[in-house]
Motif scaffolding. Sequence first.
Motif, PDB file in Angstrom:
ATOM      1  N   LEU A 285       0.873  -1.177   0.000  1.00 44.54           N
ATOM      2  CA  LEU A 285       0.000   0.000   0.000  1.00 44.54           C
ATOM      3  C   LEU A 285       0.911   1.228   0.000  1.00 44.54           C
ATOM      4  O   LEU A 285       1.627   1.456   0.981  1.00 44.54           O
ATOM      5  N   LEU A 286       0.888   1.978  -1.066  1.00 42.41           N
ATOM      6  CA  LEU A 286       1.846   3.080  -1.216  1.00 42.41           C
ATOM      7  C   LEU A 286       1.106   4.405  -1.366  1.00 42.41           C
ATOM      8  O   LEU A 286       0.488   4.673  -2.402  1.00 42.41           O
ATOM      9  N   HIS A 287       1.155   5.196  -0.323  1.00 44.52           N
ATOM     10  CA  HIS A 287       0.549   6.527  -0.326  1.00 44.52           C
ATOM     11  C   HIS A 287       1.427   7.418  -1.216  1.00 44.52           C
ATOM     12  O   HIS A 287       2.646   7.512  -0.998  1.00 44.52           O
ATOM     13  N   ALA A 288       0.818   8.056  -2.179  1.00 40.23           N
ATOM     14  CA  ALA A 288       1.606   8.788  -3.184  1.00 40.23           C
ATOM     15  C   ALA A 288       2.344   9.987  -2.615  1.00 40.23           C
ATOM     16  O   ALA A 288       3.317  10.445  -3.205  1.00 40.23           O
ATOM     17  N   ARG A 289       1.891  10.501  -1.447  1.00 41.05           N
ATOM     18  CA  ARG A 289       2.620  11.630  -0.858  1.00 41.05           C
ATOM     19  C   ARG A 289       3.629  11.184   0.200  1.00 41.05           C
ATOM     20  O   ARG A 289       4.339  12.009   0.751  1.00 41.05           O
ATOM     21  N   LYS A 290       3.631   9.906   0.506  1.00 37.23           N
ATOM     22  CA  LYS A 290       4.574   9.398   1.533  1.00 37.23           C
ATOM     23  C   LYS A 290       5.673   8.543   0.910  1.00 37.23           C
ATOM     24  O   LYS A 290       6.609   8.145   1.596  1.00 37.23           O
ATOM     25  N   ASN A 291       5.511   8.200  -0.345  1.00 33.51           N
ATOM     26  CA  ASN A 291       6.510   7.375  -1.028  1.00 33.51           C
ATOM     27  C   ASN A 291       6.978   8.112  -2.272  1.00 33.51           C
ATOM     28  O   ASN A 291       6.159   8.671  -3.010  1.00 33.51           O
ATOM     29  N   HIS A 292       8.284   8.091  -2.491  1.00 34.13           N
ATOM     30  CA  HIS A 292       8.819   8.782  -3.664  1.00 34.13           C
ATOM     31  C   HIS A 292       8.398   8.059  -4.935  1.00 34.13           C
ATOM     32  O   HIS A 292       8.324   6.824  -4.954  1.00 34.13           O
ATOM     33  N   ARG A 293       8.160   8.831  -5.978  1.00 37.87           N
ATOM     34  CA  ARG A 293       7.714   8.235  -7.248  1.00 37.87           C
ATOM     35  C   ARG A 293       8.665   7.138  -7.719  1.00 37.87           C
ATOM     36  O   ARG A 293       8.241   6.134  -8.293  1.00 37.87           O
ATOM     37  N   SER A 294       9.969   7.333  -7.472  1.00 43.03           N
ATOM     38  CA  SER A 294      10.924   6.325  -7.971  1.00 43.03           C
ATOM     39  C   SER A 294      10.893   5.058  -7.127  1.00 43.03           C
ATOM     40  O   SER A 294      11.195   3.974  -7.637  1.00 43.03           O
ATOM     41  N   ASP A 295      10.505   5.155  -5.843  1.00 40.68           N
ATOM     42  CA  ASP A 295      10.340   3.942  -5.029  1.00 40.68           C
ATOM     43  C   ASP A 295       9.048   3.217  -5.425  1.00 40.68           C
ATOM     44  O   ASP A 295       9.005   1.994  -5.449  1.00 40.68           O
ATOM     45  N   ILE A 296       8.017   3.985  -5.743  1.00 43.45           N
ATOM     46  CA  ILE A 296       6.772   3.371  -6.214  1.00 43.45           C
ATOM     47  C   ILE A 296       7.053   2.606  -7.503  1.00 43.45           C
ATOM     48  O   ILE A 296       6.642   1.448  -7.674  1.00 43.45           O
ATOM     49  N   MET A 297       7.799   3.231  -8.385  1.00 40.91           N
ATOM     50  CA  MET A 297       8.105   2.592  -9.679  1.00 40.91           C
ATOM     51  C   MET A 297       8.887   1.301  -9.476  1.00 40.91           C
ATOM     52  O   MET A 297       8.682   0.313 -10.189  1.00 40.91           O
TER      53      MET A 297
END
Length: 395
Positions: A285-297
């Motif tokens: 579960l990745l909150h878009a404001r708590k996780n960097h876009r590159s970590d989400i990717m």
Amino acid sequence: MKTTEIRPDIFWVGAVDWNNRDFHGYSIKKGTTYNAYLIRDEKTVLFDTVRQGFKSDLLHNLHQVIAPEKIDYIVVNHVELDHSGCLPELVELIKPEKIFCSPMGHKVLLEHFHRPDWPYQVVKTGDEIKLGKRTVRFIETRMLHWPDSMFSYIPEEKLLISSDAFGQHWATSERFDDQVEESELLAHAAKYYANILLLYSPLVQKLLAEVAAPGGPAVEIIAPDHGLIWRRNPGAIIDAYGRWSRQESRRKAVIVYDTMWHSTEKMARAVESGLQQEGIEEIRLLHARKNHRSDIMTEVLDARALILGSATLNNNIMPAMADVLTYMKGLRPKEKIGAAFGSYGWSGEAVKHLQAFLDEMGIPAAGEGVRIKNVPGHDSLKACVELGRAVAKAM
Ligand code: FEO
């Protein structure tokens, strides 16, 4: 910092950037290195330079091996400024007899430095230069990841100087794969692939067929332009590039969401519950404001399901979701199943926008998007549980 001899008379002479945390929008939490290499032979060659601000590190390393003025050639494998930032000053100092670059490299060098007077020698795939005991054979790798990119292969040493490919953003005092934990090394390499090369996966497949297949060049050492040098097990990174470029996925679901007053977050947890009910154990579960876009990717790289959630804000999605999805769309993740959900107060367009992102990425939806007005109750959350179950069944 000292230079490192990676084979007799072949040296790492680059720079370690311990403090950089942002690489044009890619978060590098443990810094990076700008690797440059030197081969000392009858002709001495410097392969690439370093980012501006690190010239003294490069010069310090070169001086441990040779007076820079005695270098004969510079090879520019890649013009991006993390490798060519110091090139003008190095050309001034070294006054090289030749600067080797690919045809596109020549064009890009002119467009960056505006120095038509430099002693360029354009080389193509298969061209070779003799240094004395050793040969440099060039392999163009267009769009991996710039049009100018190329590899330099030294057959006598079974050494592949691979530019950005096979690299990692990781600042270390160690220089080789056998000096660090392989799991951490591969995690950094996966992040690098997900954020730099994923878009070019079909070209990576083609490249692997040329350089890593039976009958291709024998490779014992892969020396990339960032991070650790692969000498113990170059097969580990070759195999990983095979998996990543085929976009192989696991039974893993990534839920990326942003929430205004926690309603969409409740929905995300209900989707997670539905996935779990159907036996999916690996869920992020990745909150878009708590996780960097590159970590989400990086998490998306090997996930089979990509589930998106957003509250509606001003008839649209939350801005952090727009950031992540615009970035993700550019990197073209494939072979996934999608779904969308979100809460809203009155108009509720977010789910429609999320589905449009999935459509543009060619990711089929496993079920109808779920919208819930205002705060979800136990009964309305059942629709999210069912969405999670539908995604799990489709995985
Ligand atoms: Fe490390 Fe594309 O530069």
